[in-house]
Design a protein around this motif. Structure first.
Motif, PDB file in Angstrom:
ATOM      1  N   LEU A 192     -11.047   5.603   0.510  1.00 24.29           N
ATOM      2  CA  LEU A 192     -11.042   5.645   1.982  1.00 24.29           C
ATOM      3  C   LEU A 192     -11.478   7.025   2.473  1.00 24.29           C
ATOM      4  CD1 LEU A 192      -7.752   3.714   2.750  1.00 24.29           C
ATOM      5  CD2 LEU A 192     -10.053   3.033   3.444  1.00 24.29           C
ATOM      6  N   TYR A 193     -10.977   8.038   1.794  1.00 24.51           N
ATOM      7  CA  TYR A 193     -11.359   9.406   2.137  1.00 24.51           C
ATOM      8  C   TYR A 193     -12.871   9.579   1.993  1.00 24.51           C
ATOM      9  CZ  TYR A 193     -12.047  14.403   1.334  1.00 24.51           C
ATOM     10  OH  TYR A 193     -12.516  15.691   1.370  1.00 24.51           O
TER      11      TYR A 193
ATOM     12  N   ASN B 285      -4.387   7.908  -6.826  1.00 24.99           N
ATOM     13  CA  ASN B 285      -4.537   6.978  -5.715  1.00 24.99           C
ATOM     14  C   ASN B 285      -6.021   6.758  -5.421  1.00 24.99           C
ATOM     15  OD1 ASN B 285      -4.345   5.485  -3.402  1.00 24.99           O
ATOM     16  ND2 ASN B 285      -3.038   6.922  -2.310  1.00 24.99           N
TER      17      ASN B 285
ATOM     18  N   LEU C 115      -7.481   4.206  -4.177  1.00 24.49           N
ATOM     19  CA  LEU C 115      -7.719   3.569  -2.868  1.00 24.49           C
ATOM     20  C   LEU C 115      -7.810   4.640  -1.786  1.00 24.49           C
ATOM     21  CD1 LEU C 115      -5.384   0.443  -2.787  1.00 24.49           C
ATOM     22  CD2 LEU C 115      -7.878   0.471  -2.701  1.00 24.49           C
ATOM     23  N   GLY C 116      -6.850   5.566  -1.829  1.00 23.67           N
ATOM     24  CA  GLY C 116      -6.855   6.657  -0.859  1.00 23.67           C
ATOM     25  C   GLY C 116      -8.105   7.505  -0.992  1.00 23.67           C
TER      26      GLY C 116
ATOM     27  N   LEU D 111       0.841  -1.203   0.000  1.00 28.31           N
ATOM     28  CA  LEU D 111       0.000   0.000   0.000  1.00 28.31           C
ATOM     29  C   LEU D 111       0.874   1.250   0.000  1.00 28.31           C
ATOM     30  CD1 LEU D 111      -2.837  -0.885   2.569  1.00 28.31           C
ATOM     31  CD2 LEU D 111      -3.076  -0.619   0.097  1.00 28.31           C
TER      32      LEU D 111
ATOM     33  N   ILE E  28     -15.171   7.403   2.227  1.00 21.74           N
ATOM     34  CA  ILE E  28     -15.935   6.642   3.231  1.00 21.74           C
ATOM     35  C   ILE E  28     -15.876   7.323   4.599  1.00 21.74           C
ATOM     36  CG2 ILE E  28     -15.994   4.455   4.531  1.00 21.74           C
ATOM     37  CD1 ILE E  28     -14.876   3.117   1.942  1.00 21.74           C
TER      38      ILE E  28
END
Lengths: 164, 269
Positions: free
Chosen positions: B37-38, B31, B33-34, B21, B40
């Motif tokens: 996550l942000y 990114n 994935l980042g 990661l 969520i």
């Protein structure tokens, strides 16, 4: 649902840590709720698979709220969980006092891992930031220990519902 | 023994995933994935921040009721004094504008601002960062100054993703700011200290600096526009043997309760 609830608690803990508790922090240090939940789980001798998963997911949740390089929080939490498992098994875990000692040792281990990982990341050029090793940092870690102790006392009665 | 080996393997597996990661975050231009996550986590943290600020405001009102009469009288006096000063400054501003237009000099103080919101205070200890809800798709880029309402300096953009950015606060030790005291026009360099406090360094020993003096940005570093409010002097430290003195500064942003921010667009030099 029962197996998923602890991860929901971890998520809520990360949100509270990043929003509410920051306002009440001192020296840039808020109460570390996610760490307390992990350490509570270690104290209650939860299976290591759940501890690893819990540390991984708590790192992911904190990743979305943190300004640190992507992946660093996951790395810090998983390494911390490994060290909790390896080092803290020496501590007895059968009384409330032992639990408080575990919180202090766990907080210290977490901060050492945090400083080490961020320093290494800065060395290899992955991060432009690492904590400044100073008296203020030591005071900050002490402050976090005190905050975590208060948090641990508050959460201890609820441990059966929030552990992983 | 087999159990211990299995345990170690599990931990190592997750550490390898974490390292992947980190590697992905370092090499990836997008990114996702980042960003996921942000997307969520931040709606909930924004709710938390907004809710807390609302409750604090209500409590503050209740607690301060008994001081309202004397505070009211003090504020009326200060208001009269400030009104006089504002009138003077307005006259000076008009004169300034007139002289500029006569000389053909263009004012360089117009800042282009993009409003945004702090969505998370970094939950990692000792980290002098905060997350805002503006990113690359809004035109934000690394290095842009970030301020709060009232021209209070907050920091600069450290990393920018599509939908969000991390702001390095001026309390970070790598974030140097050239400063000036408003009263005595004493210059210095601001250094962040661990714990969120600030130290103004390289102040001339003979300079007149007192507790309570307002510190502003000088604009000389080319990073931050001038006349942004940094904070107030809390303590002046004069070392007998040294050639400079220092001052502890309480950052103005620390007292600000709102999570509204502005990214300065047109200042990077």
């Amino acid at each position: 649902m029962k197996r998923v609830m602890p991860f929901i608690w971890l998520f809520i803990a990360a949100i509270i840590q990043a929003s509410l508790f920051w306002r009440f922090g001192f020296l840039g240090v808020p109460l570390n709720l996610t760490l307390i939940i992990l350490l509570l789980s270690v104290f209650e001798k939860v299976r290591y698979q759940r501890i690893v998963l819990g540390s991984f997911f708590s790192g992911l949740f904190l990743e979305g709220l943190s300004g640190l390089p992507f992946g660093s929080m996951v790395l810090i939490m998983v390494i911390s969980a490994l060290l909790f498992d390896r080092l803290l098994f020496l501590l007895p875990r059968d009384s409330f006092m032992h639990f408080l000692i575990l919180i202090i040792c766990g907080t210290l281990i977490y901060n050492l891992v945090l400083i080490s990982v961020l320093s290494v990341m800065k060395l290899v050029g992955l991060s432009g930031f690492s904590p400044d090793i100073s008296l203020v940092l030591a005071m900050g870690i002490s402050m976090e220990m005190i905050f975590n102790l208060f948090g641990a006392v508050a959460l201890y009665p609820l441990r059966k519902w929030i552990i992983l | 023994m087999a159990n211990s080996r299995k345990k170690t393997q599990t931990f190592v597996l997750f550490i390898v995933i974490a390292l992947l990661l980190v590697f992905f975050g370092a090499i990836s231009h997008n990114n996702f994935l980042g960003d996921a996550l942000y997307a969520i986590t931040t709606p909930f943290s924004r709710l938390g921040i907004a809710g807390l600020d609302s409750v604090r405001a209500d409590f503050k009102t209740v607690i301060s009721i008994k001081n309202l009469i004397s505070e009211n009288a003090d504020l009326r006096e200060e208001n009269k004094k400030l009104l006089g000063e504002v009138t003077q400054y307005e006259d000076l501003a008009k004169e300034n504008e007139l002289l500029r237009s006569q000389l053909g000099v263009v004012s360089s103080d117009k800042l282009s601002l993009l409003s945004g919101e702090i969505v998370s205070f970094d939950p990692v200890n000792f980290s002098n960062f905060t997350l805002i809800n503006k990113g690359l798709r809004d035109g934000v880029s690394v290095g842009m100054p970030v301020i709060m309402p009232g021209n209070i300096i907050l920091g600069k953009i450290f990393e920018a993703s599509q939908a969000h950015s991390s702001v390095m606060l001026i309390s970070d030790k790598s974030n140097k700011v050239n400063t000036l005291s408003q009263r005595a026009q004493v210059s210095g360099v601001l250094n962040g200290l661990s714990g969120g406090s600030l130290l103004m360094d390289l102040i001339e020993k003979s300079a007149s600096l007192e507790e309570g003096d307002l510190i502003l940005t000088s604009g000389l570093d080319g990073v931050y526009p001038k006349n942004l409010i940094v904070g107030k002097v809390t303590k002046v430290i004069a070392d007998e043997g040294g050639i400079f003195k220092q001052a502890h500064i309480k950052p103005a942003y620390a007292e600000f309760q709102s999570n509204l921010i502005f990214v300065v667009f047109n200042y990077l030099k």
